[in-house]
Design an enzyme around this catalytic site. Sequence first.
Site, PDB file in Angstrom:
ATOM      1  N   SER A 192     -21.293 -56.662 -22.395  1.00 50.51           N
ATOM      2  CA  SER A 192     -20.858 -57.830 -23.152  1.00 50.51           C
ATOM      3  C   SER A 192     -22.079 -58.620 -23.623  1.00 50.51           C
ATOM      4  CB  SER A 192     -19.912 -58.684 -22.304  1.00 50.51           C
ATOM      5  OG  SER A 192     -19.244 -59.634 -23.097  1.00 50.51           O
ATOM      6  N   ASP A 261       0.334 -43.237 -29.273  1.00 47.36           N
ATOM      7  CA  ASP A 261      -0.129 -42.408 -28.155  1.00 47.36           C
ATOM      8  C   ASP A 261      -0.119 -40.929 -28.493  1.00 47.36           C
ATOM      9  OD1 ASP A 261      -0.945 -41.576 -25.666  1.00 47.36           O
ATOM     10  OD2 ASP A 261       0.972 -41.897 -24.674  1.00 47.36           O
ATOM     11  N   ASP A 264      -3.123 -38.228 -30.468  1.00 46.96           N
ATOM     12  CA  ASP A 264      -4.156 -37.366 -29.882  1.00 46.96           C
ATOM     13  C   ASP A 264      -3.579 -36.099 -29.254  1.00 46.96           C
ATOM     14  OD1 ASP A 264      -3.006 -38.330 -27.524  1.00 46.96           O
ATOM     15  OD2 ASP A 264      -4.608 -39.783 -27.165  1.00 46.96           O
ATOM     16  N   ASP A 268      -0.134 -39.946 -22.627  1.00 48.47           N
ATOM     17  CA  ASP A 268      -0.734 -40.338 -21.353  1.00 48.47           C
ATOM     18  C   ASP A 268      -1.008 -41.836 -21.282  1.00 48.47           C
ATOM     19  OD1 ASP A 268      -2.727 -40.460 -23.230  1.00 48.47           O
ATOM     20  OD2 ASP A 268      -4.146 -39.189 -22.158  1.00 48.47           O
ATOM     21  N   ASP A 408     -10.836 -52.615 -25.637  1.00 47.30           N
ATOM     22  CA  ASP A 408     -11.499 -53.901 -25.397  1.00 47.30           C
ATOM     23  C   ASP A 408     -10.737 -55.022 -26.094  1.00 47.30           C
ATOM     24  OD1 ASP A 408     -13.283 -56.121 -25.326  1.00 47.30           O
ATOM     25  OD2 ASP A 408     -14.998 -54.771 -25.204  1.00 47.30           O
ATOM     26  N   HIS A 448     -12.402 -54.534 -21.544  1.00 52.29           N
ATOM     27  CA  HIS A 448     -13.708 -55.159 -21.718  1.00 52.29           C
ATOM     28  C   HIS A 448     -14.570 -54.954 -20.478  1.00 52.29           C
ATOM     29  CE1 HIS A 448     -16.673 -57.688 -23.546  1.00 52.29           C
ATOM     30  NE2 HIS A 448     -16.675 -58.508 -22.523  1.00 52.29           N
TER      31      HIS A 448
END
Length: 537
Positions: A192, A261, A264, A268, A408, A448
């Site tokens: 960060s 989801d 890809d 999952d 994030d 994050h």
Amino acid sequence: MKPAVLLSTLSLLFSSALAKKNPTFERRCSKLTESFNAADTDILLAEYVPQGTNMTFPESATTSCLKFSISLADMCRLRLNVTTSGTSSVIVEVFMPTTWHSKGKRFLMTGNGGLGGCIQYNDMTYGTSLGFAVAGHDNGHAGDVGLPFLDRPQAVKDYAWRALYTAGKIGKSVVNHFYPSSINKSYYMGCSSGGRQGLKAAQEFPEEYDGIVSAAPAVYFQSILAASAHVFKTTGAPGSATHLTQDQWNAVHQMVIDQCDGIDGVLDNVVEDPLKCQPRPEALLCGPGQTWASDQCLTAEQVLTVRTVYSPVYGNNGKLISPRLSPLTKEFIGYPVMYGGVPSYISEGWYKYALYNDPTWTIQNNFTWDTVDYDMQQDLFGVETAKTDLTDAKNNNTRILMYHGLSDCLISSENSYRYYESVSRDMGLPSSQLDEFYRFFPISGMDHCYSGDGAWFVGGSVQYGPAGALDVDPSDSVLMTVVKWVEQGIAPDTLMGRKLVDGVVTGAKAHCKHPLKTTYKGVGDPNLASSWECRTV
């Protein structure tokens, strides 16, 4: 693992270490108050700390910083106050373990977070467990707040870069003084604001570090502040028509998972490549007579809030300020900061105390796109950290490993893609040549810096603590990965991540370096690293 359980486990694990004695090492440590001298430096504490000791920290009594940390090695602890100007100083801590010589004689500098007044003690203790002599610093003020910046430009300068540079210099001086031999290699690790500090070092003084780990870096600093302020202005305060509760944001997260989801190739609960995900929040829109209480749906105003938050931010004259935030918001590390209906304390603290020096200034009443333009024009002490010519780092053979969680909720992961591609263009280096010294790893399912639904645990900054796993083999951690790159020439093509549930490893994934994509093979358990491979598309 809960904090109390972790503390009990570690206390039992290291209880035998309390009886260990190293008289020569202990004497050298205690005599540092007399033997070590440096200009503008006062020694505040020099003490031997046995492994397993529960350490408490003086700055934590009145701040939001970490209150305690358990030492993971027998070590010497030195605390110093280093004067940086007539109106500023930096607190520096240095931890020096007894195993330093046998573990490679390495130095590690740690970073900060937020507005940067908290020393990352857990990162420091983790480093000593691997044999590093480790330094940390308070970035020129106590606590993760902006008030110390008020009418103190030298404190702002410390925050922007000088505290890091000063702490690194004095930390190395201490280590070289304390041990009979000198430092072999120097490293940096932070997330960060700490990630921004790492790239600041790469940009301005790369000769200080052989390897840099920069996670979720807050580069384009003013853009990040603006994006946070924009989110508050978009969501409004609790009770306003545009505001969403945490439960409603959780429903938004599930909506994103439901829509993206499968892109890809495996269901999952992890969106492997959010760049391909363009969620449609209108799917949650209430019909006539429907409400959240009865139907778990959103009003038109709330749907517009979601669409605005998940869109790029543009300022005056259509100028791009910041990429969109990640459309994944389940973990809510940043809920109080970003989505909770109060102004970001980071953004408001910066504008109020560093930029305007006006305690009456507020995001609610005063923030406009003119604020952002002025902040960018001022770029106080180069805090933007947007320099993309890393020639000095390349020529110094400094290795830079950057990673960013793709879930994030505080700093857009697209910010890191933006920086990486800018470096590539501005240096005229395609990825195949940039790979020589700078590699970027997107980490799916990481929020994050830590936590998330994916294989987020990479052994990085702020990942060791109640949410992390101390018993995971550190040999493929991000820190030791960059060590192997620097010292053995083994450049990483993947970064190993583990999925943790209550501190227990339940899955693994080798995250591919950009621009390759971590891709499901089409068969196999998605929790096994062997079910994934790196592909060009």
